[in-house]
Design an enzyme around this catalytic site. Structure first.
Site: not given
Length: 216
Positions: A118, A81-83
């Site tokens: 994501a 995940s990436d924020t």
């Protein structure tokens, strides 16, 4: 277990699950919904490519994190995940120092920004991903409040220099979208992607589904 093994495994088999992140928030969220997992951070270059828009940027990183660990652990289901925080078209990453954190919070004060998170799931050479978009509005903050918040140290390891689940919750006036995406892991979208990959979540541990996974 490989991708080709999923459909032949007995329904209910528990796969090995890896979270490709060192974020304690993401680990807490997986534990919250009962998915037993290991933590193996994926060390990838998070630099923004030239002319790369925010959504493709965070989705690329989530997919890269999941894929990297899936190659290293082919028996596992990997979640990456990436924020990112975006305002005025600019991506606000983690602040490099106290002054940068103050500048970021000052910029967000009294305004609405967008959080993009994501999530990607990978197993057996297949990686599926999606992006959640959330509008977050900060209440107006004066210089003393901003400085006091930064002094807590909470902003220093977070995109946009704030954490929605900590002291930073008091800076937020309104959220439109998935709260858990702002925390760093959109759980509903993640469960849907895992289902498409051939796994089942039934309010507890992740298991192999009754039917074969998607081949896309």
């Amino acid at each position: 277990m490989t991708a080709s093994d999923i459909s032949s495994s007995a329904p209910g088999t528990l796969p090995r699950v890896i979270l490709a992140s060192q974020s304690p928030r993401r680990r807490e969220l997986l534990a919250l919904i009962g998915i037993v997992h290991e933590v193996h951070p994926a060390h990838v270059d998070e630099s923004v490519h030239a002319d790369e828009a925010p959504v493709p940027h965070c989705e690329r990183l989530a997919r890269q994190k999941a894929h990297t660990l899936a190659v290293e652990h082919p028996d596992a289901v990997v979640i990456g995940s990436d924020t990112i925080v975006v305002i005025d078209g600019d991506i606000l990453g983690k602040p490099g120092d106290r002054a940068e954190a103050i500048a970021m919070i000052t910029r967000l004060s009294g305004r609405t920004h967008t959080v993009f998170t994501a999530v990607a799931v990978a197993h057996g050479g297949v990686t599926l991903s999606g992006v959640e978009s959330v509008s977050v509005t900060f209440r107006p903050l004066d210089a003393a409040q901003i400085a006091a918040y930064v002094e807590t140290g909470e902003p220093m390891d977070k995109a946009g220099a704030y954490g929605i689940q900590g002291f930073g919750a008091t800076n937020v006036e309104r959220i439109d979208g998935d709260y858990f995406a702002v925390m760093g892991l959109p759980l509903g979208r993640m469960v849907g992607l895992l289902r498409d990959l051939g796994f089942r979540y039934a309010f507890g541990p992740l298991t192999v589904a009754d039917s074969a996974p998607a081949s896309a």
